[in-house]
Design an enzyme around this catalytic site. Structure first.
Site, PDB file in Angstrom:
ATOM      1  N   HIS B 279      -1.640   2.311  -6.883  1.00 17.94           N
ATOM      2  CA  HIS B 279      -0.775   1.134  -6.831  1.00 17.94           C
ATOM      3  C   HIS B 279       0.188   1.166  -8.002  1.00 17.94           C
ATOM      4  CE1 HIS B 279       0.541  -3.084  -6.709  1.00 17.94           C
ATOM      5  NE2 HIS B 279       0.231  -3.017  -5.430  1.00 17.94           N
ATOM      6  N   GLU B 332      -4.148  -1.893   1.057  1.00 12.45           N
ATOM      7  CA  GLU B 332      -3.958  -1.351   2.399  1.00 12.45           C
ATOM      8  C   GLU B 332      -5.191  -0.625   2.921  1.00 12.45           C
ATOM      9  OE1 GLU B 332       0.804  -0.928   1.832  1.00 12.45           O
ATOM     10  OE2 GLU B 332      -0.445   0.841   1.623  1.00 12.45           O
TER      11      GLU B 332
END
Lengths: 394, 394
Positions: B279, B332
């Site tokens: 991320h 996700e």
């Protein structure tokens, strides 16, 4: 804030360093080869040419080719490009019922209807993420949407007025085609000439909000339809694309040249902003305004004469009432006058602006995908701190 | 570049000072009271509460109220707010033919169809520039669009599959309503619980590209429909909202837990990016991923077990193959697993994300209009110089 680490390094929504100026004014977010706006010099470029010179001396298709392909076309390229964009003008018969629904929906706003129409055309044409298609497919999408935007505007407008869309004449150049699709009549050459100058001069102008929106959306990998739909939305805001018709309303309000001075002094006295004057970047003349004044003057007619007299009076009053501000007419002041003289109804002024600016948006999309970087700024949390425990629901 | 003069002061598209980092990474473009992302601490807030705590302990409507109104509701406010949002859920009968057209158009992509549907709903509901309406009307528009987005997604999906839309049950809370509108059956409470945790935790997350797009569009004075339509477009890009279903495709590709290690080493060896890991801001655990793993674990089922085993293996392989990068599962990775376990089809993963994020977009629109400043950055011309004279057309 200056260093490109490629990563956020601290807290606060990934914020690092100082806050950017409000509205990102003057913050360079990208490099572009598409154009430049030289505010102090009072000029702007498309690629490495002066945009006003291009507007005077070239056709819309030539400049479209310049922005899409990087160079002005030679004769063979021009013929091929004209045929290609004209080939996209035929409205698919099965699209008409959809446009009829948009046109019959109350309230009707042509730019809002165009937003929906473009979004749908992109779906039915199978536009996909540019990450998932070959580059020439994105180029074809760009050619299609920029060629079809004026067709969609004209069809929506006619349908809303209870008229059927006019079948495109592929032999017509783009500017003439637009007037033909609106009226169903072969247009007066002087009006075509005037409209073409307006359309060319408004294709692109720096990182305005709609162009920036198209690039932000494209940066996520979204399809071209998403980018253009978003850009139309940004253009619909009165602070961006929404002013040309308001200038004509102002002229209506003034009524006659001899009333301009009293009207302007009263407006300044009330602290009202006078529509069509002043520009964020151009401190001298807006070069587009100067071109549009010339075009309006060539077209002649009572509105053009009236507008020129009003401009001179307002510039003089503003120079006296707001000394040092150097407030001049901007592109919006004459845009409405020229479009009106070309027979374009007021409610289509901003959509007509969209019909040329879409070429700019698409050019920026094509540029954005080469060396793309996701555009994702930061925000600074400005609320209560430290975080509070979540109370149980009562 | 730091000083907010309110005006561009030099050439180059109004550019002044140094270039911003690519993609505006870390550049603070606005202050917000809506939330904060604390990457180093591994947490994020909605207003002054920890977002994960809210996701665990509160309802979707409570958090929606917090973002829209600035505080968590008391009992009376909660009841009133629930009734108000449920009141927007009934699909106008005359909208169904329009949705039917979108759903029957080939190719069908539910997020693209939603983009067109939202654009049209805003038109037919008479949304106008927020500059031209009272503030409570913009608030009503925001409530309407955020309440109707899940209804539109469900209707489009059912119509595309040849099923009629389900009539809304106003007694259901928002998360349960969405599952009911999709399936036509009253949903299992554990699935509702799981989906609600997902929806709350994905409402907002800093100035991501779709949220930023909504604010740029709003800054021009455009209507709320323009902002949300543009935001959906940005979310449709695979680099932003398009990944949750790809994680399930990756799990399909891996096939079984014992194959995960070989699969991961081969992917790293090929230089492939592994979906659902790493991320931009969170260098430790993504707090949403940790919550979603818990939720998936509670739901149970073979996919959840499989995903947890794969996560553990991939994190271990990445730690060995890319030491120092601290690559962990991001939101996700488990989003798709949780949505799948809740009975949501893969093609609706990103639209379902949109159904919660629209609350965030609308919150940002409401914040943007208070103290609005047009968002208009600059670009630096990077082409040939000096400008060339325009050659005559051949």
């Amino acid at each position: 804030m200056m260093a490109d680490t490629g990563q956020a390094t601290s807290n606060g929504n990934g914020a690092s360093g100082a806050d950017a100026p409000a509205g990102l004014a003057g913050v360079v977010v990208a490099r572009t080869r598409l154009g430049d706006v030289r505010g102090l010099e009072g000029c702007y470029q498309y690629r490495h040419y002066d945009a006003i010179e291009l507007s005077r001396h070239r056709t819309l298709e030539d400049v479209w080719h310049l922005l899409f392909r990087g160079h002005l076309p030679d004769r063979a390229e021009r013929d091929a490009f004209r045929r290609q964009v004209a080939g996209y003008r035929a409205l698919p018969a099965d699209l008409v019922p959809f446009l009829r629904t948009l046109a019959a929906t109350d309230p009707f706003d042509p730019l809002t209807a165009l937003r929906t129409a473009i979004s749908f055309v992109a779906q039915r044409s199978g536009f996909r993420s540019w990450l998932d298609v070959p580059p020439d497919q994105l180029y074809e999408n760009a050619l299609q949407l920029s060629a079809q935007t004026p067709v969609l505007i004209a069809a929506l407008y006619r349908l809303h007025r209870g008229l059927e869309p006019v079948a495109a004449d592929p032999a017509l150049p783009a500017a003439a085609s637009y007037l033909y699709l609106l009226s169903g009549e072969h247009p007066d050459p002087q009006r075509v000439w005037a409209l073409e100058r307006y359309l060319i001069s408004t294709i692109d102008h720096g990182f305005n909000p709609s162009t920036f929106t198209a690039r932000v959306i494209t940066s996520t990998g979204a399809d071209l339809g998403a980018a253009v739909t978003g850009a139309i939305g940004a253009l619909s805001g009165p602070l961006h694309g929404g002013a040309p018709s308001r200038v004509l309303e102002m002229l209506d309000d003034i009524g006659s040249p001899d009333r301009a001075e009293a009207w302007a002094r009263a407006a300044v006295g009330r602290g009202d902003r006078i529509m069509g004057f002043g520009h964020r970047v151009y401190k001298g003349k807006d070069p587009r305004s100067a071109l549009m004044r010339e075009v309006a003057s060539t077209l002649g007619g009572s509105t053009a004469e009236f507008a020129m007299a009003v401009e001179d009076t307002i510039v003089r009053v503003l120079a006296e009432e707001k000394p040092g501000r150097a407030l001049n007419a901007n592109v919006e002041f004459y845009a409405g006058v020229v479009m009106d003289a070309c027979g374009i109804p007021r409610e289509l002024f901003t959509p007509t602006f969209a019909s040329s600016r879409v070429i700019g948006w698409c050019s920026h999309v094509l540029e954005q995908v080469s060396g793309n970087r996701l555009i994702r700024p930061a925000a600074r949390y400005d609320g209560e701190a430290p975080p509070q425990p979540v109370p149980a629901a009562d």
